[in-house]
Design a protein around this motif. Structure first.
Motif, PDB file in Angstrom:
ATOM      1  N   ASP A 113      21.919 -14.328 -12.516  1.00 48.35           N
ATOM      2  CA  ASP A 113      23.242 -14.030 -13.054  1.00 48.35           C
ATOM      3  C   ASP A 113      24.144 -15.151 -12.564  1.00 48.35           C
ATOM      4  OD1 ASP A 113      26.016 -12.971 -12.696  1.00 48.35           O
ATOM      5  OD2 ASP A 113      25.197 -11.057 -13.373  1.00 48.35           O
ATOM      6  N   CYS A 116      29.142 -17.245 -15.612  1.00 46.56           N
ATOM      7  CA  CYS A 116      29.985 -16.050 -15.789  1.00 46.56           C
ATOM      8  C   CYS A 116      31.491 -16.289 -15.742  1.00 46.56           C
ATOM      9  CB  CYS A 116      29.641 -15.001 -14.723  1.00 46.56           C
ATOM     10  SG  CYS A 116      27.898 -14.703 -14.515  1.00 46.56           S
ATOM     11  N   PRO A 117      32.007 -17.289 -16.480  1.00 51.87           N
ATOM     12  CA  PRO A 117      33.458 -17.463 -16.449  1.00 51.87           C
ATOM     13  C   PRO A 117      34.169 -16.320 -17.146  1.00 51.87           C
ATOM     14  CG  PRO A 117      32.503 -18.834 -18.157  1.00 51.87           C
ATOM     15  CD  PRO A 117      31.356 -18.226 -17.401  1.00 51.87           C
ATOM     16  N   ASN A 118      35.433 -16.215 -16.835  1.00 53.60           N
ATOM     17  CA  ASN A 118      36.286 -15.295 -17.556  1.00 53.60           C
ATOM     18  C   ASN A 118      36.767 -16.044 -18.804  1.00 53.60           C
ATOM     19  OD1 ASN A 118      38.377 -13.748 -18.478  1.00 53.60           O
ATOM     20  ND2 ASN A 118      39.103 -13.238 -16.426  1.00 53.60           N
ATOM     21  N   HIS A 153      27.077 -13.425 -17.451  1.00 50.13           N
ATOM     22  CA  HIS A 153      27.857 -12.172 -17.489  1.00 50.13           C
ATOM     23  C   HIS A 153      29.339 -12.549 -17.648  1.00 50.13           C
ATOM     24  CE1 HIS A 153      28.036  -7.840 -16.092  1.00 50.13           C
ATOM     25  NE2 HIS A 153      29.186  -8.183 -15.575  1.00 50.13           N
ATOM     26  N   GLY A 155      33.258 -12.725 -18.540  1.00 51.36           N
ATOM     27  CA  GLY A 155      34.334 -11.732 -18.597  1.00 51.36           C
ATOM     28  C   GLY A 155      35.024 -11.852 -19.949  1.00 51.36           C
ATOM     29  N   GLU A 250      30.402  -8.881 -20.445  1.00 46.93           N
ATOM     30  CA  GLU A 250      30.813  -7.574 -19.921  1.00 46.93           C
ATOM     31  C   GLU A 250      30.931  -6.553 -21.048  1.00 46.93           C
ATOM     32  OE1 GLU A 250      34.124  -7.411 -17.309  1.00 46.93           O
ATOM     33  OE2 GLU A 250      33.546  -9.186 -16.182  1.00 46.93           O
ATOM     34  N   TYR A 305      35.401  -3.371 -13.260  1.00 49.04           N
ATOM     35  CA  TYR A 305      34.389  -4.408 -13.014  1.00 49.04           C
ATOM     36  C   TYR A 305      33.111  -3.795 -12.412  1.00 49.04           C
ATOM     37  CZ  TYR A 305      32.821  -8.998 -11.127  1.00 49.04           C
ATOM     38  OH  TYR A 305      32.122 -10.133 -10.804  1.00 49.04           O
ATOM     39  N   ASP A 309      29.122  -3.574 -13.690  1.00 44.48           N
ATOM     40  CA  ASP A 309      27.993  -4.074 -12.900  1.00 44.48           C
ATOM     41  C   ASP A 309      26.934  -2.990 -12.668  1.00 44.48           C
ATOM     42  OD1 ASP A 309      27.708  -6.797 -12.385  1.00 44.48           O
ATOM     43  OD2 ASP A 309      29.501  -6.800 -11.126  1.00 44.48           O
ATOM     44  N   ARG A 316      19.169  -4.131 -16.361  1.00 40.83           N
ATOM     45  CA  ARG A 316      18.260  -5.126 -15.798  1.00 40.83           C
ATOM     46  C   ARG A 316      17.005  -4.466 -15.230  1.00 40.83           C
ATOM     47  NH1 ARG A 316      23.173  -8.951 -13.441  1.00 40.83           N
ATOM     48  NH2 ARG A 316      23.838  -9.558 -15.535  1.00 40.83           N
ATOM     49  N   TYR A 327      22.668 -12.895  -7.891  1.00 42.21           N
ATOM     50  CA  TYR A 327      24.045 -13.046  -8.373  1.00 42.21           C
ATOM     51  C   TYR A 327      24.706 -14.212  -7.667  1.00 42.21           C
ATOM     52  CZ  TYR A 327      23.568  -8.109  -9.855  1.00 42.21           C
ATOM     53  OH  TYR A 327      23.173  -6.929 -10.423  1.00 42.21           O
ATOM     54  N   THR A 329      28.053 -15.810  -7.107  1.00 41.03           N
ATOM     55  CA  THR A 329      29.517 -15.793  -7.219  1.00 41.03           C
ATOM     56  C   THR A 329      30.085 -16.231  -5.876  1.00 41.03           C
ATOM     57  OG1 THR A 329      30.152 -13.663  -6.245  1.00 41.03           O
ATOM     58  CG2 THR A 329      29.314 -13.612  -8.504  1.00 41.03           C
ATOM     59  N   GLN A 333      33.532 -12.037  -3.425  1.00 42.43           N
ATOM     60  CA  GLN A 333      32.994 -10.852  -4.099  1.00 42.43           C
ATOM     61  C   GLN A 333      31.922 -10.136  -3.268  1.00 42.43           C
ATOM     62  OE1 GLN A 333      32.360 -10.928  -8.308  1.00 42.43           O
ATOM     63  NE2 GLN A 333      33.678 -12.692  -8.617  1.00 42.43           N
ATOM     64  N   PHE A 337      29.787  -6.599  -4.278  1.00 45.51           N
ATOM     65  CA  PHE A 337      28.352  -6.459  -4.500  1.00 45.51           C
ATOM     66  C   PHE A 337      27.696  -5.514  -3.497  1.00 45.51           C
ATOM     67  CE2 PHE A 337      28.994 -10.302  -7.099  1.00 45.51           C
ATOM     68  CZ  PHE A 337      28.425  -9.827  -8.277  1.00 45.51           C
TER      69      PHE A 337
HETATM   70  N1  ARG Z   1      33.360 -12.991 -14.320  1.00 44.41           N
HETATM   71  C1  ARG Z   1      33.314 -12.838 -12.893  1.00 44.41           C
HETATM   72  C2  ARG Z   1      34.345 -13.769 -12.261  1.00 44.41           C
HETATM   73  O1  ARG Z   1      34.837 -14.691 -12.917  1.00 44.41           O
HETATM   74  C3  ARG Z   1      31.953 -13.164 -12.306  1.00 44.41           C
HETATM   75  C4  ARG Z   1      30.834 -12.268 -12.761  1.00 44.41           C
HETATM   76  C5  ARG Z   1      29.631 -12.370 -11.863  1.00 44.41           C
HETATM   77  N2  ARG Z   1      28.539 -11.523 -12.267  1.00 44.41           N
HETATM   78  C6  ARG Z   1      28.518 -10.195 -12.178  1.00 44.41           C
HETATM   79  N3  ARG Z   1      27.466  -9.544 -12.618  1.00 44.41           N
HETATM   80  N4  ARG Z   1      29.499  -9.537 -11.622  1.00 44.41           N
HETATM   81  O2  ARG Z   1      34.655 -13.596 -11.117  1.00 44.41           O
END
Ligand code: ARG
Length: 567
Positions: A113, A116-118, A153, A155, A250, A305, A309, A316, A327, A329, A333, A337
Motif C-alpha cells: 500500500d 496514496c496521495p490525496n 489507496h 484519498g 478510498e 479514515y 482502512d 485484502r 503500509y 506512510t 500515522q 495504524f
Molecule cells: N491518503 C493518505 C494520506 O495522504 C494515505 C493513505 C495510506 N494508506 C492507507 N491504507 N491508509 O495521508
C-alpha cells in the motif's frame, strides 16, 4: 537458501549434535581480516548447556559439515566462530550463466500500500517518500518470487471535494482550470473561508455526492480522473511501476463501510460517545491519560479514515488473500495504524496468518532543518522538484562528459537527476528524517547514485575499450587475488541482503550493500590490472567485472533506478 542461512543451519545442526541446541547467530564478519562471516551463538549455547564455551566451539568445529563451502572455521576470543568462504564455493555461486537470484521456496501474496496521495491536491514532496520506498519494496519482493499486489489507496472522498466541485461549478466547469491543481485548491479554500454562500454550496455538494446524486458524481469523477492523470505523469516520470490499475481508492470501499461498522457492533466492540460510534481500546491513551477512541462513524453518519482502512483490511484478507500487507506512510500515522490493526484483530477481520505491517518514515527536511518548502514557504510540487533535479544533473554531465552528444547528455542527466533524488531517499534509514541536499545527492563520492552509476559506467567502458562482449563471457570467475576475493565475497551476499530488505521493508539495506559493492569494485579496479593482464587472469577479472555490473544493474533496477552506459 542464502549463504548466511546455510551457515546458520549447519552450525545449528552441529550445536544440536553437541547437545547444546541454540541459534547460531551468523552475520557478516565485523573484522574481515579474520573471516567473511562470524557466528556468535556458541557462547549462549554453552551457558545454557553449562559447558565451557571455547571447548564447545572446538567441538562444533569438529562436527561442522560445510562441505567445501568454507576454507577455514576458527575459534576466536571467548568462543566466536570465524568462517572463511572457500574459493570454489565463491566461484560456483558466481557463475555467469546462473540467475542472480533464487526465488522464495514459499512465495507469499504481499499487498504493498503506497503512494496514496490525496487527490484534492497536486502531488508534492510529501508524497515522494511513500512512492519511492513503496515502489522499491514492491520490486524487491517480486524479484524474490513473491506475488505483489500494489494498492494505491488514494484519498478521493470527503468534505474537501464538495468545496472543489462547487468551485469548479463557479469557474464554469472549465477543465483547464485544473492544469494547476494546487492553485485551484488554494482558490477554492479561499472562497470557502470568505464566502458563506459558497461554503453552503460546498456543503450541499458533499451531501449530494454522498447521497449518490448523478450529476454530482459525474463532476466528481471528472475531477478525480484529471487528478489521477496528473499523478500518473509523475509516476511515469519517476520511473515507478505504479499504473492506473493499481488505484484502489478510498471511495471504492464506500458500500462496505456500513457492513464493517455492523460487524464491529456485532462483536460488541462499539461504544457510543457524543453521538459518534467508537471503539475504545484501553492500550491507546492520549497525553491526558484518557483513552483515545477509534471513531468509525460520526454523529452525522459520516465514516472516517479508520473505517475505510478496516474495510480495506477485510478486502485484502478475503478477496486478495494476502499473507502480508505493508503500509508506507509517514510516521505521524503510526497511532492510526496501531489502532486499526488492533481493532481488525479484535473484530476477527485479520486471519491469524496475516501480517499487517506499518512501515513508517520520517520527514524530508530543507537545508535549514525545517520541513522542506519553497522559498515563499509553499509546498514543493514534485514536477518542479524533478525539473530542478534534471537541471542540476545536466550541468554536471556537461562538465564531466563534454564529448557526449546533447541527446546523450540529456538522457544521462535524466537518469542521474531522477536517480539521485530517489537514491538519496532510499539510502537513508526510512524511520529517520533527512535533509534534502542537492550537493550531497549529486556527489560522485559517498553513498550516492552518481557513485554507483559511475562504477557501472566504468565497467561498460572497460568492455568497450577492450573491444569485448560481456555476453560472450560465461563460466565462473575464480577469485585469486585478495582484492578479487573481497569483491567476490560481497557479490555472493546479494540474496541475503535482498531477503533482509524484503523482511524489514528497509531499502537502505540494499543501498548500503550496493555502495559496499561499488567500493570493493573500485579498489579491485585500482589494484588489479585487467586489460593488460595475462589472458587467463584477464578473462577471470573480466568475469568478476561483469558479475559486478550485473549485480549493480539489477540492484539499482530494484530501487527503480536506470543505469547509463557512459558517464
Ligand atoms: N491518503 C493518505 C494520506 O495522504 C494515505 C493513505 C495510506 N494508506 C492507507 N491504507 N491508509 O495521508
Amino acid at each position: 537458501m542464502n549463504l548466511k542461512q546455510l551457515l546458520a543451519a549447519r552450525i545449528e545442526a552441529a550445536l544440536e549434535a553437541c547437545g547444546a541446541p541454540a541459534p547460531a547467530l551468523v552475520k557478516p564478519a565485523s573484522r574481515p581480516e579474520f573471516g567473511d562471516y562470524q557466528a556468535d551463538g556458541v557462547m549462549a549455547a554453552a551457558r545454557a548447556a553449562k559447558a565451557n564455551p571455547r571447548a564447545l566451539a572446538a567441538e562444533v568445529v569438529q562436527r561442522l559439515e560445510l562441505g567445501d563451502a568454507a576454507e577455514t572455521v576458527a575459534v576466536a576470543g571467548p568462543g566466536f566462530l570465524n568462517i572463511r568462504i572457500s574459493r570454489q564455493f565463491l566461484a560456483r555461486r558466481l557463475h555467469l550463466d546462473a540467475p542472480l537470484l533464487e526465488k522464495a521456496a514459499a512465495p507469499q501474496r504481499v499487498v504493498v500500500d503506497y503512494s496514496c496521495p490525496n487527490l484534492a491536491k497536486e502531488m508534492h514532496v510529501g508524497h515522494l517518500r511513500s512512492t519511492i520506498i513503496g515502489d522499491a519494496m514492491a520490486r524487491v519482493l517480486e524479484a524474490l518470487g513473491h506475488q505483489v499486489i500494489r494498492q494505491n489507496h488514494v484519498g478521493d472522498w470527503g468534505t474537501q471535494f464538495g468545496m472543489l466541485l462547487a468551485h469548479l461549478d463557479e469557474v464554469g466547469g472549465d477543465v483547464r482550470a485544473l492544469d494547476d491543481l494546487e492553485a485551484f485548491y488554494r482558490a477554492a479554500s479561499q472562497r470557502f473561508r470568505e464566502d458563506q454562500a459558497f461554503a453552503a454550496a460546498s456543503r450541499a455538494m458533499v451531501v449530494a455526492l454522498q447521497g449518490g446524486d448523478a450529476e454530482a458524481r459525474t463532476k466528481w469523477r471528472r475531477f478525480i480522473d484529471i487528478s489521477l492523470d496528473h499523478c500518473q505523469q509523475i509516476y511515469d516520470r519517476l520511473g515507478t511501476g505504479l499504473k492506473p490499475d493499481h488505484v484502489m481508492a478510498e471511495s471504492a470501499y464506500n458500500d462496505r463501510l456500513a457492513d464493517t461498522v455492523a460487524a464491529l457492533e456485532q462483536r460488541g466492540l462499539l461504544t457510543e460517545s457524543e453521538g459518534a460510534r467508537c471503539v475504545f481500546l484501553p492500550q491507546f491513551t492520549g497525553k491526558d491519560g484518557r483513552v483515545t477512541p477509534v471513531i468509525v462513524q460520526k454523529s452525522d453518519g459520516a465514516y472516517l479514515y479508520a473505517t475505510t482502512d478496516l474495510a480495506a483490511i477485510r478486502h485484502r484478507a478475503e478477496a486478495l488473500r494476502a499473507d502480508r500487507v505493508l503500509y508506507f506512510t509517514d510516521s505521524r500515522q503510526t497511532l492510526h495504524f496501531q489502532q486499526v490493526f488492533t481493532v481488525a484483530e479484535r473484530a476477527g477481520f485479520k486471519p491469524a496468518g496475516l501480517r499487517l505491517e506499518h512501515m513508517p518514515f520520517g520527514a524530508m527536511l530543507g537545508p535549514n532543518g525545517k520541513p522542506f518548502k519553497t522559498r515563499q514557504g509553499g509546498v514543493v510540487k514534485l514536477n518542479a522538484l524533478l525539473d530542478q533535479a534534471e537541471t542540476h544533473a545536466l550541468a554536471l554531465v556537461r562538465e564531466k562528459n563534454p564529448e557526449l552528444s546533447s541527446d546523450e547528455q540529456a538522457e544521462a542527466a535524466r537518469v542521474l537527476g531522477i536517480g539521485a533524488v530517489k537514491y538519496a531517499d532510499l539510502a537513508k534509514n526510512r524511520t529517520n528524517d533527512y535533509v534534502f541536499d542537492w550537493d550531497l545527492m549529486l556527489a560522485f563520492e559517498g553513498n550516492t547514485a552518481p557513485y554507483l552509476l559511475y562504477a557501472y559506467a566504468r565497467i561498460q567502458s572497460l568492455f568497450r575499450r577492450g573491444g569485448l562482449d560481456p555476453a560472450a563471457l560465461s563460466d565462473q570467475p575464480e577469485p585469486r587475488h585478495p582484492t578479487e576475493r573481497a569483491l567476490a565475497v560481497v557479490l555472493v551476499r546479494l540474496q541475503e541482503v535482498l531477503e533482509q530488505t524484503a523482511e524489514s521493508g528497509c531499502p537502505h539495506l540494499l543501498c548500503a550493500y550496493l555502495h559496499d559493492l561499488a567500493a570493493k569494485f573500485t579498489k579491485f579496479y585500482e589494484e588489479c590490472p585487467i586489460l593488460t593482464a595475462p589472458s587467463h587472469v584477464k578473462e577471470n577479472r573480466l568475469r568478476l567485472a561483469e558479475q559486478t555490473a550485473r549485480t549493480l544493474r539489477s540492484g539499482l533496477g530494484l530501487l527503480g533506478i536506470d543505469v547509463v552506459q557512459r558517464m
